[in-house]
Design an enzyme around this catalytic site. Structure first.
Site, mmCIF file in Angstrom:
data_model
loop_
_atom_site.group_PDB
_atom_site.id
_atom_site.type_symbol
_atom_site.label_atom_id
_atom_site.label_comp_id
_atom_site.label_asym_id
_atom_site.label_seq_id
_atom_site.Cartn_x
_atom_site.Cartn_y
_atom_site.Cartn_z
ATOM 1 N N GLU A 162 0.812 -1.226 0.000
ATOM 2 C CA GLU A 162 0.000 0.000 0.000
ATOM 3 C C GLU A 162 0.842 1.272 0.000
ATOM 4 O OE1 GLU A 162 0.890 1.655 2.886
ATOM 5 O OE2 GLU A 162 2.001 -0.204 3.280
ATOM 6 N N GLY A 304 6.669 0.247 3.258
ATOM 7 C CA GLY A 304 5.395 -0.071 2.601
ATOM 8 C C GLY A 304 5.614 -0.290 1.118
ATOM 9 N N GLU A 305 4.585 0.019 0.297
ATOM 10 C CA GLU A 305 4.676 -0.148 -1.165
ATOM 11 C C GLU A 305 4.864 -1.609 -1.568
ATOM 12 O OE1 GLU A 305 8.027 1.949 -2.845
ATOM 13 O OE2 GLU A 305 7.409 3.877 -2.023
ATOM 14 N N ALA A 306 4.643 -2.551 -0.683
ATOM 15 C CA ALA A 306 4.921 -3.974 -0.927
ATOM 16 C C ALA A 306 6.415 -4.258 -1.038
ATOM 17 C CB ALA A 306 4.194 -4.502 -2.169
#
Lengths: 339, 339
Positions: A162, A304-306
């Site tokens: 996310e 984050g951001e995978a």
């Protein structure tokens, strides 16, 4: 299959789930025992190959189609000064993803994975949940359905991550709502708030818990009232992956909090998931313990951001390469264990 | 530079070492601060890029030539029944490496690294160190020199690993010799001995410590008396990598024990090394703590063959891809931290 018209329908879906494929996993175990190494000596790499087969229902499992889904949303609670970055960074970072400039772009390439970014109404932040539920039922179900629709039924592995300024506050609020303990237990520094910011975050979470106390018994209402659109989309995507029997790698604190309501409804609903890593965000380790997830990596990441999930894909590829490429004791004419 | 004619010469080499390249590391830190992520949010990935530059003396660092060196040796102490596998497995596994059938072959390919296997006189096992020193000075120096000669001065990164039935007993004996605590603290199950085998291992280590008590103050004598040829070669390779300022990834318990005498002589002699992982072998975690090494991975692996180090190379590649490929805040027009 993707859309959910009511909370009851969504809840029902969490309780009608396909079984894992024990047969394929057994084939993994049988081959693993013949390979030229002491039994179990590749540790979690062996577990991972087993897990891929268990959900894919295929021996050998494969990693030809790895998808990384990143969902982005904006949060009304940023008005409370809970983030070190201004809210416009969410839309700017989505542009950065599209232009290939973010960490996840480099990591997806390294993992040979397809990156799909879904921005959820960035011009319409959710409500400030100290004042009202973040989303009403319709908005929540819409975001869940967007997430579910983002799953490709033929993916071999899905990674969920996310982007959303303010969303570690939402994640901490969900964790606190589901597991208790309040802001002091679950709030962390997110993108890097100072001490005063951390204290504000804790108070914001406690205020939200007080306001929404009546709905804390219902995990889906917790997700709607204290979450955000990108978290709801992750919940929907995770459930769709489970229904399609696709192995799932969760990224960090926010992605884990996003699927926690599913696990509270039915622990079996996240049995296809591995935690890719434990992040440096304070609440993540507690949350993984509460969900009985044992992270694959512990690299002090908190982006984050995978990003953590993408790094873990490298471990899966290594595991699969050993399983499919190694010689057996018989093929290599290596003597097996004594006695 | 590779050969060592005496223990005094070897010891002297441990004390005359080049400095790290602070300037290149500073360039990494400067660029890292401009990239589109909260400062430090890639955690240990950022540390790793910094470390590569610090030793390579180059910004950006590179990973074009990654070499995995696996050394193999045989051990007289196997006569004491300390392994679950017969001693002939060492030579059989070397053939397996050459034929591409082992785990390390698959992992080296996944890591895009060159695998070099060096077998050290497999037909001449070291002496059973419960009876005599495993190696005399000449045999020890010869193995150290073979290891040192295996280093390519222009490698960007070196991984060190081993194969040798019986060598977790040698590793535990070295660790006990250098750090105290006896067989009970350092012996583990290796390739999978049963309870009786583990007890034998502990007694064998204690017997060796008693026999060689007079030399436990001298780390190089410990390495010669309680080690093995492949461990001595790893020591030599590690020292040569340090002298050439090449970053080094250590594999598991045996590789770590092999370089521990260097660290006892001069902590600075292993400052270019990262522990790739902490293995499931009982003594490894203690030994890493004693050497102040913080492992990158904890995957319950215990195979040796540099397998854990090869997996860690994947992390380094991910780290470097982020450092070199990400956009800066200015390039991506992303707003930076508030205030």
């Amino acid at each position: 299959m993707a859309g959910f018209a009511s909370l009851a329908e969504l809840q029902d879906a969490c309780h009608h789930l396909p079984k894992a494929h024990a047969g394929a996993a057994e084939q993994v175990a049988r081959r693993e025992a013949t390979l030229t190494k002491p039994p179990g000596s590749l540790g979690r790499l062996e577990e991972l190959t087993h897990w891929l087969a268990l959900w894919q229902g295929r021996h050998p499992p494969r990693l030809d189609r790895v998808e990384i889904l990143v969902f982005a949303g904006n949060h009304g609670v940023t008005a409370q000064g809970v983030s070190a970055y201004p809210a416009e960074v969410t839309v700017q970072m989505v542009a950065n993803f599209e232009n290939g400039g973010a960490a996840i772009n480099q990591l997806a390439k390294a993992a040979d994975a397809k990156l799909k970014v879904t921005a959820l109404k960035l011009d319409q932040p959710t409500a400030d949940f100290t004042q009202a539920p973040a989303m009403d039922e319709a908005a929540f179900l819409e975001a869940v359905s967007v997430g579910a629709a983002a799953i490709s039924p033929d993916a071999d592995l899905v990674c969920l991550g996310e982007m959303g300024i303010g969303n570690t506050t939402a994640a901490a609020a969900i964790a606190a709502g589901l597991f208790g303990g309040g802001g002091a237990r679950w709030a962390g520094r997110g993108t890097g708030v100072d001490h005063a910011g951390l204290t504000r975050k804790q108070h914001v979470i406690d205020a939200a818990l007080a306001r929404h106390a009546a709905m804390l018994d219902d995990p889906l209402l917790v997700a709607a009232a204290l979450g955000g659109r990108e978290l709801a989309a992750i919940l929907g995507a995770a459930l769709a992956a489970r229904r399609h029997s696709i192995p799932l790698l969760l990224d960090g604190f926010v992605a884990t909090a996003a699927i926690a309501p599913l696990a509270r409804l039915n622990a079996d609903a996240i049995r296809n998931a591995h935690a890719a890593h434990v992040s440096a965000e304070a609440g993540h380790r507690h949350l993984l313990e509460a969900l009985q997830l044992s992270p694959l990596l512990d690299l002090n990441m908190r982006l984050g951001e995978a990003s953590g999930a993408a790094v873990a894909v490298l471990l899966l590829r290594a595991a699969l390469a050993c399983h499919t490429g190694m010689a057996t004791f018989a093929e290599a004419q290596v003597s097996n264990k004594k006695g």
